[in-house]
Design a protein around this motif. Structure first.
Motif, PDB file in Angstrom:
ATOM      1  N   TYR A   1      -8.728   6.184  -7.810  1.00 45.22           N
ATOM      2  CA  TYR A   1      -9.221   5.862  -6.209  1.00 45.22           C
ATOM      3  C   TYR A   1      -8.436   4.579  -5.702  1.00 45.22           C
ATOM      4  O   TYR A   1      -8.246   3.811  -6.492  1.00 45.22           O
ATOM      5  CB  TYR A   1     -10.514   5.014  -6.489  1.00 45.22           C
ATOM      6  CG  TYR A   1     -11.312   4.732  -4.801  1.00 45.22           C
ATOM      7  CD1 TYR A   1     -12.534   5.584  -4.289  1.00 45.22           C
ATOM      8  CD2 TYR A   1     -10.622   3.703  -4.121  1.00 45.22           C
ATOM      9  CE1 TYR A   1     -12.738   4.966  -2.876  1.00 45.22           C
ATOM     10  CE2 TYR A   1     -11.369   3.346  -2.670  1.00 45.22           C
ATOM     11  CZ  TYR A   1     -12.401   3.976  -2.089  1.00 45.22           C
ATOM     12  OH  TYR A   1     -12.696   3.703  -1.130  1.00 45.22           O
ATOM     13  N   MET A   2      -7.720   4.988  -4.861  1.00 45.66           N
ATOM     14  CA  MET A   2      -6.534   3.643  -4.708  1.00 45.66           C
ATOM     15  C   MET A   2      -6.991   2.671  -2.307  1.00 45.66           C
ATOM     16  O   MET A   2      -6.673   3.661  -2.201  1.00 45.66           O
ATOM     17  CB  MET A   2      -5.221   4.107  -4.050  1.00 45.66           C
ATOM     18  CG  MET A   2      -4.561   2.935  -4.203  1.00 45.66           C
ATOM     19  SD  MET A   2      -2.751   3.467  -4.834  1.00 45.66           S
ATOM     20  CE  MET A   2      -1.763   4.479  -3.590  1.00 45.66           C
ATOM     21  N   ASP A   3      -6.524   1.930  -2.519  1.00 44.49           N
ATOM     22  CA  ASP A   3      -6.959   1.447  -1.717  1.00 44.49           C
ATOM     23  C   ASP A   3      -5.928   0.945  -1.127  1.00 44.49           C
ATOM     24  O   ASP A   3      -5.072   0.209  -1.413  1.00 44.49           O
ATOM     25  CB  ASP A   3      -7.991  -0.491  -1.756  1.00 44.49           C
ATOM     26  CG  ASP A   3      -8.084  -0.796  -0.540  1.00 44.49           C
ATOM     27  OD1 ASP A   3      -7.265  -0.243   0.471  1.00 44.49           O
ATOM     28  OD2 ASP A   3      -9.430  -1.951  -0.179  1.00 44.49           O
ATOM     29  N   GLU A   4      -5.499   1.336  -0.174  1.00 35.77           N
ATOM     30  CA  GLU A   4      -4.524   1.055   0.620  1.00 35.77           C
ATOM     31  C   GLU A   4      -3.932   0.642   2.098  1.00 35.77           C
ATOM     32  O   GLU A   4      -3.164   0.327   2.940  1.00 35.77           O
ATOM     33  CB  GLU A   4      -3.246   2.368   1.229  1.00 35.77           C
ATOM     34  CG  GLU A   4      -2.580   2.958  -0.494  1.00 35.77           C
ATOM     35  CD  GLU A   4      -1.610   3.589  -0.121  1.00 35.77           C
ATOM     36  OE1 GLU A   4      -0.399   3.530  -0.134  1.00 35.77           O
ATOM     37  OE2 GLU A   4      -1.292   5.351  -0.085  1.00 35.77           O
ATOM     38  N   ALA A   5      -4.729  -0.382   1.982  1.00 43.32           N
ATOM     39  CA  ALA A   5      -5.262  -1.249   3.036  1.00 43.32           C
ATOM     40  C   ALA A   5      -4.142  -1.751   3.354  1.00 43.32           C
ATOM     41  O   ALA A   5      -4.278  -1.910   4.971  1.00 43.32           O
ATOM     42  CB  ALA A   5      -6.236  -2.468   3.343  1.00 43.32           C
ATOM     43  N   HIS A   6      -3.033  -2.672   2.383  1.00 40.63           N
ATOM     44  CA  HIS A   6      -1.938  -3.280   2.994  1.00 40.63           C
ATOM     45  C   HIS A   6      -1.147  -2.548   2.901  1.00 40.63           C
ATOM     46  O   HIS A   6      -0.303  -3.837   2.644  1.00 40.63           O
ATOM     47  CB  HIS A   6      -2.405  -4.871   2.260  1.00 40.63           C
ATOM     48  CG  HIS A   6      -3.717  -5.147   2.405  1.00 40.63           C
ATOM     49  ND1 HIS A   6      -5.078  -5.625   1.902  1.00 40.63           N
ATOM     50  CD2 HIS A   6      -3.585  -6.741   3.493  1.00 40.63           C
ATOM     51  CE1 HIS A   6      -5.489  -6.324   2.309  1.00 40.63           C
ATOM     52  NE2 HIS A   6      -4.515  -6.703   3.582  1.00 40.63           N
ATOM     53  N   SER A   7      -0.647  -1.729   1.978  1.00 43.07           N
ATOM     54  CA  SER A   7       0.235  -0.679   2.108  1.00 43.07           C
ATOM     55  C   SER A   7       0.834   0.036   3.253  1.00 43.07           C
ATOM     56  O   SER A   7       1.884   0.477   3.372  1.00 43.07           O
ATOM     57  CB  SER A   7       0.511  -0.209   0.747  1.00 43.07           C
ATOM     58  OG  SER A   7      -1.093   1.146   0.228  1.00 43.07           O
ATOM     59  N   ILE A   8      -0.304   0.805   3.609  1.00 41.67           N
ATOM     60  CA  ILE A   8      -0.667   2.161   4.634  1.00 41.67           C
ATOM     61  C   ILE A   8       0.491   1.851   5.946  1.00 41.67           C
ATOM     62  O   ILE A   8       0.294   1.001   6.782  1.00 41.67           O
ATOM     63  CB  ILE A   8      -0.905   2.642   4.461  1.00 41.67           C
ATOM     64  CG1 ILE A   8      -1.140   4.317   5.244  1.00 41.67           C
ATOM     65  CG2 ILE A   8      -2.646   1.872   5.537  1.00 41.67           C
ATOM     66  CD1 ILE A   8      -1.065   5.492   4.479  1.00 41.67           C
ATOM     67  N   GLY A   9       1.229   2.231   6.053  1.00 39.94           N
ATOM     68  CA  GLY A   9       2.134   2.335   7.321  1.00 39.94           C
ATOM     69  C   GLY A   9       3.021   0.869   7.008  1.00 39.94           C
ATOM     70  O   GLY A   9       4.166   0.928   8.150  1.00 39.94           O
TER      71      GLY A   9
END
Length: 552
Positions: free
Chosen positions: A334-342
């Motif tokens: 499970y990967m949280d990309e809150a600060h990486s997507i975009g």
């Protein structure tokens, strides 16, 4: 084990002249090339991305003075509490009513000691009210305190054109209204401001379906589901995926939303050291060998929780190695990309694109629309059967209000902008400008002699301040120079690692960054913040892989 001579952290390993025996038969990392060869499970894998991260240790005298500062502050805190108890000093904190003195205390006195005696002294550096759009420049409402930061009053003055170095406006899409936002205004006129229902009832709109299809297309996955709140996307969906009898392996620096979701799930939680693949493999191996405590039954599921870019460290997850481990031990990722997507990757598609990996290698892709997209909410993406399961079992889908239609339209507009579906290449130009600004800002800070953490490609840039007194002085002096910064301390960071956290934006011009850097250079000399000895060394508590030697 610490590296006294210094070295570069490359792919999570500390490279020096000492031989490392870690269960991998071969390892090669070239500084200027992009070759990494690792022997795992009898197969050789080649990754085309060199990870360069810095976690330099502070000089010994800095740590001594930092702990002394907290110690002196604690002593004075006890003295002031003594004066308050005897009525010599006025107590502004919440206290029990006299008629409830015999009840179980509602306010835990000692638990608030830090807030009452340390945080209150520098509270003016947080929660500053903004009265404009959070673009590269914003306006701050001036406020003062007459009772040592217990309360504030506004002066009526507005500090204009403050350079914004704190908002997560990575692509500069959170801006004032212009004609390109016309579609948002049209949606507002047709749908109104809110939905007033959950997704399970009357709250699924055609705009939500359009957004979910676009997110899945952007991420190159089968399906996606959107939620009205980013924090709840983690905290409310993890309990739907795992429960009692399951095992969660969580990075020690994961965001609070991931931590809360893991705790609410009822699953067993074990922590591995930050980005440390040997620490993770040791836990995975033990989980497979020994199973659940007492019963020794096999775990129902093993779920690995990581972030794409860690918001306090500025580091990027070592995704290729973690994917290799999850395959080897049959775990889920499970990967949280809150600060990486975009914000990361050649076209802003996150960490999977950054490493050139197939998004299907990650079982659950999570991200938020709060940062790069200038909106609100979050998403879960992956296989269609996963998303269909969450549509039925997610607490957010059942109980939370749906995403506001104008917010959904802003995200649709931003995604089309990034994907070039608006007929322009401006979205791609923003991603490239962000990468350019990030590398320039980080390089200049290192040249000045500051200690900064994280990956050279991460737009989150932590600058270490350490001492509590310098945290307050730094933020106040920077605002005087019309630069808005975010300072962070305990408990959001380790006690002795207070820092300023800069967020670079594609909307920042070179002149803005140079103005900030010039002010930082002056502050570094004034407050003596240039602690770097230009020796990149691994933080031992983060990268001490030799503590986790594995047998063949």
């Amino acid at each position: 084990m610490a590296n006294p001579g210094g070295g570069t952290v490359c792919n999570g390993k500390l490279h020096n002249h000492k031989k490392q025996s870690n269960g991998l038969q071969s390892r090669n990392c070239t500084k200027n090339g992009i070759v990494k060869e690792a022997q795992q499970n009898g197969k050789t894998h080649f990754y085309d991305k060199l990870i360069v991260e810095s976690f330099e240790e502070a000089p010994l005298h800095v740590m001594v003075f930092t702990y002394m500062g907290y110690g002196i502050g604690t002593l004075f805190g006890y003295l002031r509490d003594f004066l308050r108890n005897w009525g010599i000093e006025k107590c502004n904190a919440a206290v029990e009513r006299k008629e409830q003195r015999d009840f179980v205390p509602l306010y835990q006195d000692f638990e608030n000691f830090y807030t009452r005696n340390l945080y209150m002294r520098i509270r003016d550096n947080w929660n500053r009210p903004i009265c404009s759009a959070p673009g590269p420049l914003f306006d701050v409402m001036e406020r003062v305190s007459d009772d040592y930061n217990w309360t504030f009053r506004f002066t009526g003055r507005v500090i204009k054109d403050v350079i914004n170095m704190g908002s997560y406006n990575f692509l500069g899409l959170a801006a004032k209204y212009d004609e390109s936002m016309r579609t948002i205004k049209d949606v507002l006129e047709v749908y109104g401001t809110g939905v007033s229902s959950t997704r399970h009832e009357m709250g699924t709109l055609d705009k939500h379906k359009e957004l979910e299809d676009l997110v899945a297309k952007f991420l190159n996955v089968e399906a996606a589901m959107v939620f009205g709140m980013g924090f709840a996307t983690n905290s409310m969906n993890i309990p739907a995926l795992v429960g009692k009898g399951c095992l969660i392996l969580s990075d020690e620096l994961n965001h609070t939303s991931l931590v809360l979701g893991a705790r609410l799930s009822g699953a067993t939680i074990r922590i591995f050291k930050h980005n440390n693949t040997q620490s993770l493999e040791k836990l995975l191996r033990d989980a497979v060998i020994y199973g659940q405590p007492r019963t020794r039954r096999a775990w129902k599921k093993i779920l690995i929780l990581v972030e794409g870019v860690y918001s306090m460290e500025g580091s990027i997850v070592h995704l290729p190695q973690i994917i290799a481990l999850k395959k080897k031990y049959k775990a889920y990722l499970y990967m949280d990309e809150a600060h990486s997507i975009g914000a990361v990757g050649p076209t802003g598609r996150g960490v999977t694109e950054f490493f050139g990996l197939d998004p299907h290698e990650v079982d659950v892709l999570m991200g938020t629309f709060t940062k790069s997209f200038g909106a609100a909410g979050g998403y879960i993406a992956g296989r269609k059967d996963l998303v269909d399961y969450l549509r039925v079992h997610s607490h957010s889908a059942v109980y939370a209000s749906s995403m506001s239609p104008p917010i959904a339209e802003q995200i649709i507009r931003s995604l089309k902008h990034l994907m070039g579906l608006d007929g322009t290449t401006q979205g791609l130009q923003r991603v490239r400008q962000l990468a350019k600004n990030t590398r320039y800002f980080r390089q200049r800070l290192q040249e000045m002699g500051f200690i900064i953490y994280g990956n050279e490609n991460a737009p989150v840039v932590p600058l270490l301040l350490y001492m509590p007194g310098k945290v307050a002085a730094f933020a106040r002096h920077m605002l005087e120079k019309k630069i808005g910064v975010v300072v962070v301390g305990f408990p959001a960071t380790p006690l002795a690692e207070a820092r300023a956290r800069f967020c670079v934006s594609a909307a920042h011009t070179r002149e803005m960054l140079d103005t900030v850097l010039e002010a930082l250079d002056e502050m570094g000399d004034l407050l003596q913040l240039k602690y770097s000895r230009h020796k990149k060394s691994a933080r031992p508590e983060l990268y001490d892989e030799t503590s986790f030697e594995l047998e063949d």
